[in-house]
Design an enzyme around this catalytic site. Structure first.
Site, PDB file in Angstrom:
ATOM      1  N   GLU A   1     -50.411  92.863 -20.936  1.00 46.30           N
ATOM      2  CA  GLU A   1     -51.508  92.440 -21.824  1.00 46.30           C
ATOM      3  C   GLU A   1     -51.114  91.212 -22.626  1.00 46.30           C
ATOM      4  O   GLU A   1     -51.938  90.330 -22.873  1.00 46.30           O
ATOM      5  CB  GLU A   1     -51.914  93.588 -22.751  1.00 46.30           C
ATOM      6  CG  GLU A   1     -52.377  94.863 -22.033  1.00 46.30           C
ATOM      7  CD  GLU A   1     -53.433  94.612 -20.979  1.00 46.30           C
ATOM      8  OE1 GLU A   1     -54.266  93.701 -21.160  1.00 46.30           O
ATOM      9  OE2 GLU A   1     -53.418  95.316 -19.945  1.00 46.30           O
TER      10      GLU A   1
ATOM     11  N   ASN B 196     -57.961  91.862 -25.109  1.00 44.16           N
ATOM     12  CA  ASN B 196     -58.732  91.148 -26.141  1.00 44.16           C
ATOM     13  C   ASN B 196     -57.792  90.287 -26.967  1.00 44.16           C
ATOM     14  O   ASN B 196     -56.740  90.734 -27.391  1.00 44.16           O
ATOM     15  CB  ASN B 196     -59.412  92.147 -27.079  1.00 44.16           C
ATOM     16  CG  ASN B 196     -60.113  93.251 -26.345  1.00 44.16           C
ATOM     17  OD1 ASN B 196     -60.974  93.002 -25.530  1.00 44.16           O
ATOM     18  ND2 ASN B 196     -59.710  94.486 -26.595  1.00 44.16           N
TER      19      ASN B 196
HETATM   20 ZN   LIG Z   1     -54.729  92.520 -16.876  1.00 46.59          ZN
END
Ligand SMILES: [Zn+2]
Length: 844
Positions: free
Chosen positions: A290, A257
């Protein structure tokens, strides 16, 4: 799903005002969403799932609407097309599915608490608020969130909070982004915050069940990763902050996110004073993965889910590029070879596997696309191959242009190849397409035929496979200049072997460095030459040799019986990756022996022989200043000695247990799992079992909990196994996110297999209701297929799963896993006698 038109074709949103009122006590969500956008037709569709829609207005006027549950849609009739503002009021339940908006549960000092968090990828934003829930439908978002707030609680979101009024938290307007990346979370949190050189605020957040210093490692890696990417991508981090949040209940590993990355606790928080090096490496690579997405995935997003690989393969490569830059002493690319490369080669050898790039429409199929060995591991190998072709300078220049051209928008794989190709002056797309659009990979046979060194490519299968004449453009990376750089044809002759060998002065090799996605089958002459000079090979090339031999043996193209006598010559390597590959081959021999048989005894003696010298050299306790390789090799050799039931090793483990009886969590994390497992297996009791289960419930240390899970599931005691299985559906002991590891542990335990297998067949409905909505669900089937090896289990597997074969999202997994088990059953039938004879001959 009945309707496969992309909703973006009917309505193109530009801005959302999302208001949510979340009541944890009543488990309800009350929401009002205003969407400004452009209607392309008068009949439009907006995504929703399980929302009770009370009213829909268009430009302030009530409009007719219907709920189409099958299509997860609100169908709305507008009076006109063009610029429109929709207002939708609704309520929804707050459920424990780990998707959408959901609670995570934990305890601090015996008091039960919860954190509310979100997980929207792939298609769960629509469970939180109505939206055009497609990656292409990028818009800006204003979040306003109210909840049954208590003193001391914190709320986080993609963007900073700008004000609180009447208990409503308002956040800054986001940049243009996809719905699946929207996130928020609230509860009692602790944090550590720092700032990058360029002024980005970086924070790590977790529950107060953790010690404050468990946040430190992640904070350092996150800060340095962002600094690394800003430099590598030559593109600034696009948001004011980068929060990393550990959630106690989390389905996947982590989720990128934008500005608020969420993680499993195990992949973010760790005890800096007692964590094994490989665990630290895993946490670092997950964070780097990430954060790579914050640009690649978030700033530039795939146009549709068929290019999911573009996000994941790229992030999976970059996690190694970044970690290698941050911690060069780790030699993290070696781990890439034993984890990603090995997983991709194994999975991609089964006929019926998906290609990296797949056409997809149905939401259930979208989740099934997350085949980690293909979309992540194989895709990453493809990009490593591309990186090797274009070089780092062109990679960086190409990426900079790619981000500049597509930022805050969407792109396809072709756009990336175009950018990299332009920078490198090379048709990258043409080479990569043969790898991305076709499933599987080739075995290149290198042989001396009539005196000529000859190469042939053919698709490689483990198990039954249909030869359909696939060919690949293979970067050969040979150590002989006579081999072509790219091998496109079915077969090629390099010239007179004797002359080539003399001119080159070294054994002929292909895929040096193991960066291309193929394996090599050398004929006897060539293999003998390589083996005679094996000590000249790098660790990765030795690992590759073992890995390729293992795969060839799994496929039946060579016999395991010929591989067995080769293993002792690798047994005293000081390289972690060579040991890992060695014990992967050795571990694969276990399927050929029946428990408690004379053959098993011989195999154990073989393991003892392989590991004895290294166990003596390394012992149980880390030496001051020992190498990373020694630290990482120790677990492999101790595990081998324990499997061998080496008396001295069992006694040493028992003594370590006894000495640390009152503080087991403080046992060195590098060997703790072996100490606990040894104790449960050989010295276990109901009391110890209960004590460890209690420690599991109370501990917030994910790595200690994983060790206890491994130990308890290895018990030989039927009554204790029955007790464990009772806990499978008790979320206060085993969280659904952790259940697969417990299930796998009991199923892999010879004494527990029947009970675990009975449980999953009886409780399939419960399992589907509990974790069925989540992208990890199919991996329960993969786990079973990884273990079963008898004709009887194959028949039972088919009887149970074949009737489920048309369930959306399960079709491919069931079809492949039947082949996986069947090929293992066949291999055992064909090879068992020869392998066991070879083992008996090699033990002294
Ligand atoms: Zn990923």
């Amino acid at each position: 799903m009945a309707e496969l038109t992309h909703f973006y074709q009917t309505f193109q949103p530009t801005h959302y005002d999302v208001y949510l009122d979340i009541d944890r006590a009543a488990k309800t969500i009350t929401g009002k969403t205003t969407i400004t956008g452009s209607a392309q037709t008068s009949a439009i569709a907006i995504h929703q799932k399980d929302l009770a829609v009370a009213a829909v207005q268009a430009d302030g006027q009530a409009v007719p609407f219907t709920i189409d549950a099958a299509a997860e849609a609100i169908r709305i009739e507008l009076a006109k097309v063009g610029q429109t503002t929709l207002t939708i009021e609704y309520t929804a339940p707050l459920t424990d599915s780990m998707m959408g908006i959901y609670p995570s549960y934990y305890e601090v000092a015996g008091v039960k608490k919860q954190i509310i968090g979100t997980q929207f990828e792939t298609t769960a934003a629509r469970q939180a608020f109505p939206c055009v829930d497609e990656p292409e439908a990028k818009a800006t978002f204003d979040l306003a969130i109210k909840f049954d707030e208590r003193p001391g609680e914190t709320i986080l979101a993609n963007m900073p909070e700008n004000r609180v009024a009447d208990g409503v938290h308002y956040f800054d307007t986001t940049v243009r982004m996809s719905t699946y990346l929207v996130a928020f979370a609230f509860g009692e949190l602790q944090s550590k915050i720092t700032t990058t050189k360029s002024g980005v605020k970086v924070g790590v957040f977790g529950t107060k069940a953790h010690q404050a210093n468990e946040l430190d490692f992640a904070l350092d890696i996150a800060k340095r990763s962002i600094e690394f990417y800003e430099d590598f991508y030559q593109t600034p981090y696009p948001l004011p902050h980068s929060w990393q949040l550990a959630l106690p209940d989390f389905s996947a590993g982590a989720m990128e996110n934008w500005g608020l990355v969420t993680y499993r606790e195990a992949y973010l928080l760790l005890d800096p004073d007692n964590t094994a090096l490989d665990t630290k490496q895993r946490v670092a690579t997950v964070i780097a993965h990430e954060l790579a997405h914050q640009w690649f995935g978030d700033l530039v997003t795939m146009k549709w889910w068929d290019d999911l690989w573009l996000n994941e393969s790229f992030a999976n490569m970059m996690e190694y590029v970044a970690t290698d830059a941050l911690e060069p002493d780790w030699h993290i690319w070696e781990s890439f070879q034993t984890s990603e490369a090995a997983a991709a080669l194994q999975r991609d050898a089964t006929d019926g596997v998906q290609s990296v790039h797949v056409q997809v429409e149905d939401p259930a199929e979208i989740d099934a696309l997350f085949d980690s060995a293909i979309v992540y591991a194989k895709g990453a190998r493809m990009l490593v191959m591309a990186r090797a072709l274009v070089g780092d300078d062109a990679l960086r220049a190409g990426l900079k242009n790619y981000f500049a051209a597509h930022q805050f928008g969407n792109a396809t794989g072709a756009d990336l190849w175009a950018a990299l190709g332009a920078a490198a002056q090379l048709d990258v797309g043409a080479i990569m397409n043969s790898w991305l659009e076709q499933p599987g990979y080739p075995v290149v046979t290198a042989a001396v035929v009539d005196g000529q060194l000859t190469l042939t490519q053919q698709q490689f299968f483990v198990g039954e496979g249909q030869e359909v004449g696939r060919q690949w453009q293979i970067p050969l990376n040979s150590n002989y200049a006579a081999a072509p750089a790219i091998f496109k044809d079915k077969t090629v002759t390099l010239g007179n072997y004797t002359e080539l060998r003399a001119a080159n002065g070294k054994p002929f090799r292909l895929n040096v460095g193991n960066e291309s996605h193929f394996i090599v089958k050398y004929d006897q002459t060539l293999l003998a030459d390589i083996l005679a000079n094996v000590t000249d090979l790098t660790a990765i090339d030795q690992l590759q040799l073992l890995q390729d031999l293992r795969l060839l043996a799994e496929s039946g193209q060579i016999s395991y019986a010929t591989v067995v006598p080769l293993l002792p010559r690798f047994a005293n390597s000081h390289s972690k990756v060579v040991n890992e590959a060695l014990y992967q081959v050795a571990g694969n021999l276990k399927k050929f022996v029946v428990p408690d048989s004379a053959e098993e005894k011989s195999l154990k003696a073989f393991f003892d022989q392989l590991s004895a010298e290294q166990v003596a050299r390394l012992g149980w306790v880390a030496q001051a200043n020992e190498s990373n390789d020694d630290q990482l090799t120790r677990p492999y050799v101790l595990n081998a000695a324990l499997y061998a039931e080496n008396k001295a090793t069992i006694t040493a483990a028992h003594e370590l247990f006894t000495t640390n009886r009152d503080h087991l969590a403080a046992l060195s994390a590098a060997v703790r799992v072996f100490v606990l497992t040894n104790e449960v297996k050989h010295f276990g009791s109901a009391e110890l079992f209960t004590e460890l289960l209690q420690a599991y419930r109370q501990s917030a240390d994910a790595s200690y909990k994983a060790d206890i899970c491994a130990a308890l599931t290895s018990t030989p005691d039927a009554a204790l196994i029955a007790q464990l299985i009772e806990k499978f559906e008790d979320a206060t002991t085993i969280k659904p996110q952790d259940l697969r590891a417990w299930f796998r542990g009991v199923l892999a335990n010879h004494d527990g297999q029947q009970a675990a297998w009975d449980w999953i067949r009886n409780e399939w409905g419960w399992l589907e209701a509990t974790v069925g909505g989540d992208m990890e669900f199919t991996t329960y089937i993969t786990v079973i297929a990884g273990i079963f090896r008898t004709p009887a289990r194959l028949a039972e597997f088919k009887a149970f799963f074949e009737p489920k074969i048309n369930t959306p999202g399960l079709t491919r997994e069931i079809t492949m896993d039947i082949k996986v088990i069947a090929s293992r059953v066949d291999l055992i039938a064909q090879e068992q006698a020869a392998v066991n004879t070879a083992v008996a001959e090699v033990i002294k």
